[in-house]
Write an enzyme that holds these catalytic residues in place. Structure first.
Site, PDB file in Angstrom:
ATOM      1  N   SER A 152      28.010  45.006  18.576  1.00 20.49           N
ATOM      2  CA  SER A 152      26.484  45.795  18.692  1.00 20.49           C
ATOM      3  C   SER A 152      26.038  45.127  19.291  1.00 20.49           C
ATOM      4  O   SER A 152      25.532  44.389  19.073  1.00 20.49           O
ATOM      5  CB  SER A 152      26.475  46.944  17.675  1.00 20.49           C
ATOM      6  OG  SER A 152      25.373  47.737  18.065  1.00 20.49           O
ATOM      7  N   TYR A 178      22.226  45.650   9.482  1.00 15.28           N
ATOM      8  CA  TYR A 178      23.405  46.078  11.148  1.00 15.28           C
ATOM      9  C   TYR A 178      23.510  45.166  11.646  1.00 15.28           C
ATOM     10  O   TYR A 178      24.419  44.608  11.774  1.00 15.28           O
ATOM     11  CB  TYR A 178      23.290  47.323  10.704  1.00 15.28           C
ATOM     12  CG  TYR A 178      24.557  48.247  11.568  1.00 15.28           C
ATOM     13  CD1 TYR A 178      25.443  48.086  11.710  1.00 15.28           C
ATOM     14  CD2 TYR A 178      23.878  47.841  13.211  1.00 15.28           C
ATOM     15  CE1 TYR A 178      26.437  48.240  12.762  1.00 15.28           C
ATOM     16  CE2 TYR A 178      25.255  48.429  14.271  1.00 15.28           C
ATOM     17  CZ  TYR A 178      26.127  48.291  13.599  1.00 15.28           C
ATOM     18  OH  TYR A 178      26.943  49.294  14.422  1.00 15.28           O
TER      19      TYR A 178
END
Length: 304
Positions: A152, A178
């Site tokens: 990501s 994350y």
């Protein structure tokens, strides 16, 4: 970085478009998290191209419904459970040509696995790391396999903090956690490409783009998240568009022989411009020394 690889595809391209005309008959593929979001479209595109696809997911009932719809099979896999990962890998018989490590947890409240590992690192990185190591023999037996690591642009939020991987001393921030796990997904591709080149295994990472899926369940009502999206100018993709780069790396001949790289919008990513939060790849995510260190640390954690 070498010569940047580009293709005719863009952020608007769909999974069906990038794999059009490609025959994957005889190829066997696994898509983790294939029961929802871009995993469904990844599995659908590979199956339509002739691949024998296994959807590996925690919710076996949901996976079964999707598998029936797209022409795949379903199997249970909980990436946060070491026994589940080990059992899945042990049950796999024969070669494996394509492994799409797609499942993930995003910006969850502080949660720990039974080992005490921070959940996002434990699932997004360590779960997939253990799975891929467990399937290495099957990938090597394919005589030319591809591993696709779904990362990501959130990797731009954090490198890997080797001194405190699991937020035991620093304050927990769900986005930093994350980001760390997504950087780990890229570093895995860098070191996996180096270690497994002689086995004919190519490993690449990617940013699928911003897609509204169940991945956002922990943050969809968070004003900070909405503000971040608005300020970044991010344009949402459909799930078909979001799966495109995964499918490109999994099956397209346009990326044959390419390994250890990070892609976005159907092309190899450019270096990130400092201050830009949505595009490009951070230098620390492609750092060979960090990649080797993460691999060694990950092996040690799984053996502990």
């Amino acid at each position: 970085m070498g010569t940047r690889l580009t293709t005719p595809f863009t952020r608007e391209s769909t999974a069906a478009e990038v794999i059009a005309g490609v025959d994957l008959t005889g190829k066997r593929a696994i898509v983790t998290g294939g029961a929802s979001g871009i995993g469904v479209e990844t599995a659908r595109a590979l199956a339509r191209s002739g691949a024998e696809v296994t959807i590996a997911a925690r919710n076996l009932e949901a996976a079964g419904k999707v598998a029936a719809e797209v022409g795949a099979r379903a199997a249970h896999l909980d990436l946060a459970d070491r026994a589940s990962v080990a059992a899945f890998a042990a049950d796999w018989q024969g070669p494996l040509h394509i492994l799409v490590n797609n499942a993930g947890v995003m910006a969850s409240p502080l949660t720990r696995t039974p080992e005490g590992w921070e959940l996002q690192f434990g699932t997004n990185h360590l779960g997939h790391f253990r799975l891929t190591l467990g399937l290495h023999h099957a990938l090597a037996a394919a005589g030319g396999a591809r591993v696709v690591s779904v990362s990501s642009s959130a990797h731009l939020m954090s490198g890997v903090d080797f001194e405190d991987l699991h937020f035991e001393r620093r304050p927990y921030d769900p986005w930093v956690a994350y980001g760390q796990s997504k950087t780990a997904n890229i570093l895995f591709a860098v070191e996996g490409a180096r270690r497994w080149a002689a086995d004919g295994i190519e490993v690449n990472a990617l940013m699928p783009g911003g897609i509204r899926t169940g991945l956002q369940r922990h943050v969809e009502s968070d004003p900070g998240f909405q503000e971040m999206v608005a300020s970044s100018g991010m344009q949402w993709k459909t799930t078909e568009q979001g799966a495109a780069t995964s499918v490109l790396l999994a099956g397209s001949p346009l990326v044959a022989g390419v390994s250890g790289r990070y892609f976005e919008d159907g092309n190899e990513a450019l270096p990130n411009v400092p201050g830009e939060r949505r595009a490009g790849v951070a230098p620390y995510a492609l750092d060979a020394e960090a990649a080797k260190r993460l691999w060694d640390v990950s092996v040690a954690l799984l053996n502990s």
